[in-house]
Scaffold this motif. Structure first.
Motif, short mmCIF file in Angstrom:
data_model
loop_
_atom_site.label_atom_id
_atom_site.label_comp_id
_atom_site.label_asym_id
_atom_site.label_seq_id
_atom_site.Cartn_x
_atom_site.Cartn_y
_atom_site.Cartn_z
N PRO A 123 36.22 14.68 -10.65
CA PRO A 123 34.84 15.26 -11.58
C PRO A 123 33.93 14.69 -11.70
O PRO A 123 32.18 15.21 -11.01
CB PRO A 123 35.26 16.36 -12.34
N THR A 124 34.10 13.63 -11.97
CA THR A 124 32.54 12.84 -12.02
C THR A 124 32.85 10.85 -11.47
O THR A 124 34.09 10.90 -11.67
CB THR A 124 32.01 12.98 -13.47
N PHE A 125 31.87 10.83 -10.41
CA PHE A 125 32.10 9.84 -9.65
C PHE A 125 30.75 8.56 -9.33
O PHE A 125 29.73 9.29 -9.63
CB PHE A 125 32.61 9.42 -8.20
N GLU A 126 30.30 7.24 -9.54
CA GLU A 126 29.66 6.53 -9.06
C GLU A 126 29.51 6.03 -7.11
O GLU A 126 30.46 6.19 -7.12
CB GLU A 126 29.36 5.14 -9.88
N PHE A 127 28.53 7.22 -6.79
CA PHE A 127 28.60 6.09 -5.71
C PHE A 127 27.51 5.47 -5.01
O PHE A 127 26.34 4.76 -6.00
CB PHE A 127 27.39 7.50 -4.73
N ARG A 128 28.59 4.54 -4.48
CA ARG A 128 27.37 3.31 -4.58
C ARG A 128 27.05 3.06 -3.24
O ARG A 128 28.11 2.89 -2.10
CB ARG A 128 29.27 1.99 -4.64
N GLY A 129 26.07 3.04 -2.87
CA GLY A 129 25.17 2.93 -0.80
C GLY A 129 25.82 1.42 -1.10
O GLY A 129 25.95 1.13 -1.34
N PRO A 130 24.99 0.66 0.46
CA PRO A 130 25.11 -0.30 1.12
C PRO A 130 24.57 -1.11 -0.63
O PRO A 130 23.59 -1.02 -0.81
CB PRO A 130 24.53 -0.12 2.24
N TRP A 131 24.86 -3.35 -0.25
CA TRP A 131 25.23 -3.30 -1.65
C TRP A 131 22.90 -4.26 -1.41
O TRP A 131 23.29 -4.27 -2.59
CB TRP A 131 25.22 -4.75 -1.08
N PHE A 132 22.26 -3.96 0.21
CA PHE A 132 20.91 -4.08 -0.05
C PHE A 132 19.90 -2.24 -0.18
O PHE A 132 18.89 -2.97 0.10
CB PHE A 132 20.98 -4.48 1.59
N PHE A 178 23.79 6.26 -6.77
CA PHE A 178 23.81 8.14 -8.00
C PHE A 178 24.80 7.91 -8.66
O PHE A 178 26.34 7.80 -8.43
CB PHE A 178 23.61 8.69 -7.47
N LEU A 179 25.16 8.85 -10.00
CA LEU A 179 26.80 9.47 -10.19
C LEU A 179 26.76 10.97 -9.67
O LEU A 179 25.85 11.40 -10.00
CB LEU A 179 26.51 9.49 -11.73
#
Length: 512
Positions: free
Chosen positions: A67-76, A81-82
């Protein structure tokens, strides 16, 4: 020969080391509660891009897993966002600790060249002043008269005659297109005091109407793509960014033309007593209504754009999904029809060619209200919203957010959560909104957030319901709407929850 053997040895060592890193990454990923695969270097973007065509259902799937997680984009990139669908988090951010959360820099980046400094993208004092002035106009008696008169006339002289035409011709019509035209004409009257006449038998096209759809789709892709990608498209004027730029020009041309015409008419005193937003702001420049605001052409452009966006999409989207849902649930349609008859609002209409009802009459219809709420629960016009923290904070779910951390909450997903609505959350049940005593059940706004929560709660909530009820009762009392067999229905990939392929229907006269 020795050099070749040595080279092979180094290569094997490199492959072994790379394999070790991948195994280590896989082990760490398996311990992470995130429902999306977090790839080396690329982060979670591959999964997001692969499901961009069904983005709202994809995030719903992910949020059901976590129900709540952290989205990680490309390292660069800084595309992190949460993501949350937990009502406690939404209530905390939008109400309980409202002062620590604002639209944030990313909102301005994504929406700024479209919405400017209007109420939806403004912060702090500017937002508070604009909200106060908009509320003042909405409460004005002259505006309320304009509102009901406009809706009644547009239904009676625009929407119903067109449905009658398609009914007699026996041909298909796109109801989503009709509702978009209907709401666009209305919101133009409320904001600018002019009717562009989009709702007509000819169904003519205008570039500034289509521009809204193109801009909304482009803004969604700004959320999905790394900033460097869509900035490059913007610079090269290709892809969705090209359509975005064209759309902005079309809308601005239309709005500035309306502003100029309004200013000219006011100078001549040729207003006939009308009271729309532009009239109110221009006439009251330096007055109490506009205290703290600089009434420039840019301010009028930004205000008009924000209000047109809100008024055009929310009602047309909701009505489209509502008629699709009741076409799939004929018992619900029959109950609404019975409620109309039981409230005796038909009896005083027997001298009319068509039955059309006013605001006072449709307020009696409790079951219809429940059906509309159920539609908004499953298909909220704005499927997601995002805000950013000002200072570091801890959400009720226990997740930490740093300063300037972005949080996205999915209204679309929240309407489909068993933890919020029970095991029948995917069913269309207007009864869930009606108490044993026959009244409307109160549902906390942080659970049902189609109209936002806390200080930013939608000012036009009551007007939205009235407009939808007048349209719904007029159509149901006079016609039967049947979706064309085999017509595909799915949400579009946009910041507004349109139907991707419209809503093709056949219209037939109701037998009384």
């Amino acid at each position: 020969m020795a050099a070749v053997i040595m080279t092979i040895g180094y290569f094997e060592l490199f492959v072994a080391f790379l394999g070790f890193l991948l195994l280590l990454w896989h082990y760490q990923s398996s311990r992470n509660s995130s429902p999306i695969m977090n790839w080396p270097l690329l982060g979670m973007s591959p999964g997001l891009l692969a499901h961009a065509h069904r983005i709202h259902d994809y995030f719903t799937h992910c949020l059901k897993l976590c129900p709540t997680f952290e989205f990680r984009g490309p390292w660069f990139t800084k595309n992190n966002f949460l993501m949350t669908s937990e009502p406690a988090n939404v209530h905390y951010m939008l109400s309980k600790n409202f002062s620590n959360f604002q639209k944030g820099p990313n909102f301005k980046k994504f929406f700024g060249d479209f919405m400017g400094d209007g109420i939806f993208s403004s912060e702090s004092d500017s937002w508070a002043i604009q909200r106060r002035s908009i509320q003042s106009v909405l409460r004005n008696g002259r505006f309320q008269q304009l509102f009901e008169k406009t809706i009644q006339e547009k239904v009676e002289k625009g929407l119903i005659p067109i449905l009658e035409h398609f009914s007699m011709m026996g041909i298909e019509v796109d109801m989503q297109d009709l509702f978009t035209r209907f709401t666009f004409d209305n919101i133009c009257m409320f904001v600018q005091g002019m009717d562009p006449g989009m709702l007509s038998i000819e169904l003519h096209e205008e570039p500034y109407v289509a521009a809204f759809v193109e801009i909304e789709e482009a803004i969604l892709y700004r959320h999905i793509l790394p900033e460097s990608c869509w900035r490059l498209q913007q610079w090269l004027q290709i892809g969705k960014e090209r359509m975005f730029s064209k759309g902005i020009k079309a809308i601005e041309h239309f709005i500035f033309q309306c502003i100029s015409l309004k200013q000219e008419r006011l100078r001549k005193g040729d207003m006939g007593g009308s009271f729309d937003f532009l009239t109110a702001y221009i006439e009251n420049d330096h007055g109490d209504l506009t205290a703290g605001l600089e009434i420039s052409d840019k301010f009028l452009r930004d205000t008009a754009t924000n209000l047109l966006f809100a008024g055009k999409d929310s009602i047309s989207s909701a009505l489209s999904w509502f008629f699709w849902l009741i076409s799939r649930h004929p018992l619900v349609e029959n109950k609404i029809w019975e409620e109309i008859k039981e409230n005796n609002i038909l009896e005083i209409k027997d001298d009319k060619v068509w039955w059309i009802f006013n605001a006072q009459e449709v307020r009696k219809l409790v079951y219809l209200h429940g059906a509309l709420c159920e539609t908004l629960r499953l298909f909220p016009p704005l499927p997601f919203e995002h805000i950013a923290s000002i200072k570091a904070d801890i959400l009720p779910s226990g997740h930490k957010v740093g300063p300037d951390s972005e949080v996205i909450f999915s209204l679309y997903a929240m309407g489909r959560m068993e933890s919020i609505w029970g095991p029948d959350c995917l069913e269309f049940k207007p009864e869930r909104w009606i108490s044993e005593g026959g009244g409307i059940v109160h549902v906390p706004s942080y659970k049902f957030i189609a109209f936002n929560v806390g200080p930013r709660t939608c000012l036009g909530r009551e007007m939205t319901f009235i407009q939808m009820k007048i349209v719904a009762t007029a159509i149901i009392s006079n016609y039967h709407i049947q979706v064309v067999e085999g017509h595909p229905v799915s949400p579009s990939s946009s910041i507004s929850l349109h139907m991707r392929h419209g809503l093709k229907v056949r219209v037939s006269k109701r037998c009384i």
